[in-house]
Write a protein that holds these residues in place. Structure first.
Motif, short mmCIF file in Angstrom:
data_model
loop_
_atom_site.label_atom_id
_atom_site.label_comp_id
_atom_site.label_asym_id
_atom_site.label_seq_id
_atom_site.Cartn_x
_atom_site.Cartn_y
_atom_site.Cartn_z
N ALA A 1 0.85 -1.19 0.00
CA ALA A 1 0.00 0.00 0.00
C ALA A 1 0.88 1.24 0.00
O ALA A 1 2.05 1.20 0.43
N ILE A 2 0.32 2.36 -0.45
CA ILE A 2 1.09 3.58 -0.60
C ILE A 2 1.68 4.08 0.72
O ILE A 2 2.85 4.48 0.76
N PRO A 3 0.94 4.08 1.84
CA PRO A 3 1.56 4.52 3.10
C PRO A 3 2.81 3.70 3.45
O PRO A 3 3.79 4.26 3.98
N GLU A 4 2.80 2.41 3.16
CA GLU A 4 3.97 1.57 3.43
C GLU A 4 5.14 1.98 2.53
O GLU A 4 6.30 2.00 2.97
N VAL A 5 4.84 2.29 1.27
CA VAL A 5 5.88 2.72 0.34
C VAL A 5 6.50 4.03 0.81
O VAL A 5 7.73 4.19 0.82
N VAL A 6 5.66 4.98 1.19
CA VAL A 6 6.16 6.29 1.64
C VAL A 6 7.05 6.13 2.86
O VAL A 6 8.14 6.72 2.95
N ALA A 7 6.62 5.31 3.82
CA ALA A 7 7.42 5.10 5.04
C ALA A 7 8.76 4.46 4.70
O ALA A 7 9.80 4.88 5.23
N ALA A 8 8.75 3.47 3.82
CA ALA A 8 10.00 2.79 3.46
C ALA A 8 10.93 3.73 2.70
O ALA A 8 12.15 3.71 2.92
N GLY B 1 0.06 -3.03 -8.77
CA GLY B 1 -0.69 -1.78 -8.81
C GLY B 1 -0.95 -1.26 -7.41
O GLY B 1 -1.44 -1.99 -6.54
N LEU B 2 -0.64 0.03 -7.19
CA LEU B 2 -0.84 0.63 -5.87
C LEU B 2 -2.02 1.58 -5.84
O LEU B 2 -2.64 1.76 -4.79
N GLY B 3 -2.33 2.22 -6.97
CA GLY B 3 -3.44 3.16 -6.97
C GLY B 3 -3.66 3.75 -8.35
O GLY B 3 -2.75 3.77 -9.18
N ILE B 4 -4.88 4.22 -8.60
CA ILE B 4 -5.22 4.87 -9.86
C ILE B 4 -5.63 6.30 -9.57
O ILE B 4 -6.33 6.58 -8.59
N ALA B 5 -5.17 7.23 -10.41
CA ALA B 5 -5.35 8.66 -10.15
C ALA B 5 -6.65 9.18 -10.72
O ALA B 5 -6.68 10.09 -11.54
N THR B 6 -7.75 8.58 -10.29
CA THR B 6 -9.10 8.98 -10.71
C THR B 6 -9.95 9.23 -9.47
O THR B 6 -9.60 8.82 -8.36
N ALA B 7 -11.11 9.87 -9.70
CA ALA B 7 -12.00 10.17 -8.58
C ALA B 7 -12.68 8.91 -8.05
O ALA B 7 -12.97 8.80 -6.86
N THR B 8 -12.95 7.95 -8.94
CA THR B 8 -13.60 6.70 -8.55
C THR B 8 -12.84 5.53 -9.14
O THR B 8 -12.05 5.69 -10.08
N ARG B 9 -13.07 4.36 -8.60
CA ARG B 9 -12.40 3.16 -9.12
C ARG B 9 -12.84 2.86 -10.54
O ARG B 9 -13.95 3.21 -10.95
N THR B 10 -11.96 2.21 -11.29
CA THR B 10 -12.28 1.84 -12.66
C THR B 10 -12.83 0.41 -12.70
O THR B 10 -12.29 -0.48 -12.03
N PRO C 1 -7.30 0.54 -5.73
CA PRO C 1 -7.86 1.71 -5.03
C PRO C 1 -7.52 3.01 -5.75
O PRO C 1 -6.53 3.08 -6.50
N THR C 2 -8.33 4.02 -5.53
CA THR C 2 -7.97 5.34 -6.02
C THR C 2 -6.86 5.90 -5.13
O THR C 2 -6.64 5.43 -4.02
N MET C 3 -6.17 6.92 -5.64
CA MET C 3 -5.12 7.54 -4.84
C MET C 3 -5.72 8.18 -3.58
O MET C 3 -5.09 8.21 -2.52
N ALA C 4 -6.96 8.69 -3.71
CA ALA C 4 -7.63 9.26 -2.53
C ALA C 4 -7.86 8.20 -1.47
O ALA C 4 -7.64 8.44 -0.26
N GLU C 5 -8.30 7.02 -1.89
CA GLU C 5 -8.51 5.92 -0.93
C GLU C 5 -7.20 5.52 -0.28
O GLU C 5 -7.18 5.03 0.86
N ALA C 6 -6.11 5.73 -1.01
CA ALA C 6 -4.79 5.35 -0.49
C ALA C 6 -4.18 6.44 0.39
O ALA C 6 -3.03 6.32 0.81
#
Length: 321
Positions: free
Chosen positions: A136-143, A218-227, A234-239
């Motif tokens: 998940a993105i928070p794990e990536v950022v922390a690492a 895949g970690l996230g998609i840069a859209t308002a809603t899932r595709t 997940p969307t980037m917002a969800e992440a």
């Protein structure tokens, strides 16, 4: 494989053209220069545009990939060919950002080119090397904050939507992950899949097939809603990154100075071709949204898009390379 599905083959296998138009433009073959290598979304969307121009104008459109200098080689070749309408450029949103991200660009991408049409837009997906344990993105950022030397972002080229998305990701997460430029999407994604780079933002066309095949995570998609194409992504917002939306868009340009009636013919051919139900179905099935705008509407859109991205680069203190 997916490029062939989208286009029904490469430039040499485009649908046979009807008889040449009688008199006026076009009276001979048209050349479309794509300033990036085959295999990426820009190449695929340009070839689709070439196919529609060929069908609607009734002449062969030859697609020529001329990569180099982050798109400058191909773009400059179009300008040098002259403003007669027979040499055009198939590119993406990166084209209009050339002078904002590179030094000594020998042309003005906005003033020296006239947009014939925007063709489609596609959202970015954040992908990671599957060799890394993070999910998940928070794990990536922390690492990445803990061991920044072990992380790099690949980008297909400077000024691309993926590059801008990467800059914004570093800004909003407070990260300082190194950004490494490549000569196109294919080599960049190959290095991420191999673990030579760890992260990349790139449009759905190139990324989702590799996510489905397990070559990328895949970690996230840069859209308002899932595709619906990847409902588990997940969307980037969800992440944890609210409002993070980035799209790459694609279009066709000619040298400024091409007669207005020729510009109008190109625009009409592309707008009509991209509205065909079969084309809309294929594009949406690949995660793209067709765009149908007049030349004036495209010009206004570009002005706003460049202003937004220049401000993003300023906030990030980005220096042209």
């Amino acid at each position: 494989m997916h490029r062939r599905h989208l286009l029904g083959g490469t430039a040499g296998a485009l649908l046979a053209a009807p008889a040449l138009a009688q008199g006026g433009f076009p009276a001979r073959n048209i050349r479309m220069v794509v300033p990036y290598p085959p295999g990426g979304a820009t190449d695929a969307m340009s070839r689709l545009a070439a196919q529609k121009i060929q069908e609607k104008l009734g002449v062969t459109v030859v697609v020529e990939n001329r990569s180099g200098a982050n798109g400058q080689v191909g773009s400059q070749a179009v300008l040098q060919a002259g403003a007669d309408g027979y040499t055009i450029l198939g590119s993406a949103s990166i084209h209009v950002m050339a002078r904002s991200v590179m030094r000594n660009v020998p042309y003005d991408p906005v003033a020296d080119f006239v947009p014939l049409a925007r063709t489609a837009r596609g959202p970015l997906v954040l992908v990671m090397s599957p060799q890394r344990p993070q999910r998940a993105i928070p794990e990536v950022v922390a690492a990445a904050k803990a061991e920044p030397a072990r992380w790099t972002f690949a980008t297909s080229s400077l000024g691309s939507a993926g590059h801008l998305g990467t800059i914004e990701f570093n800004r909003v997460t407070g990260s300082n992950i190194e950004i490494v430029g490549y000569r196109g999407t294919a080599p960049a994604l190959t290095d991420v899949a191999a673990g030579n780079a760890q992260l990349m933002f790139d449009p759905v066309l190139a990324t989702l097939p590799m996510v489905r095949g397990g070559q990328l995570r895949g970690l996230g998609i840069a859209t308002a809603t899932r595709t619906p194409l990847a409902p588990d992504l997940p969307t980037m917002a969800e992440a944890g990154l609210p409002g993070f939306e980035f799209y790459s868009w694609y279009g066709v340009w000619a040298p400024r100075g091409v007669p207005a009636e020729i510009v109008a013919r190109y625009n009409a051919a592309l707008v009509e071709g991209l509205r065909e139900p079969a084309v809309v179905e294929r594009l949406t099935g690949l995660g793209f949204e067709p765009v149908a705008e007049s030349v004036a509407e495209v010009e206004r859109f570009i002005q706003g898009d460049v202003a937004r991205n220049v401000e993003l680069l300023r906030i990030a203190n980005f220096q042209p390379e």
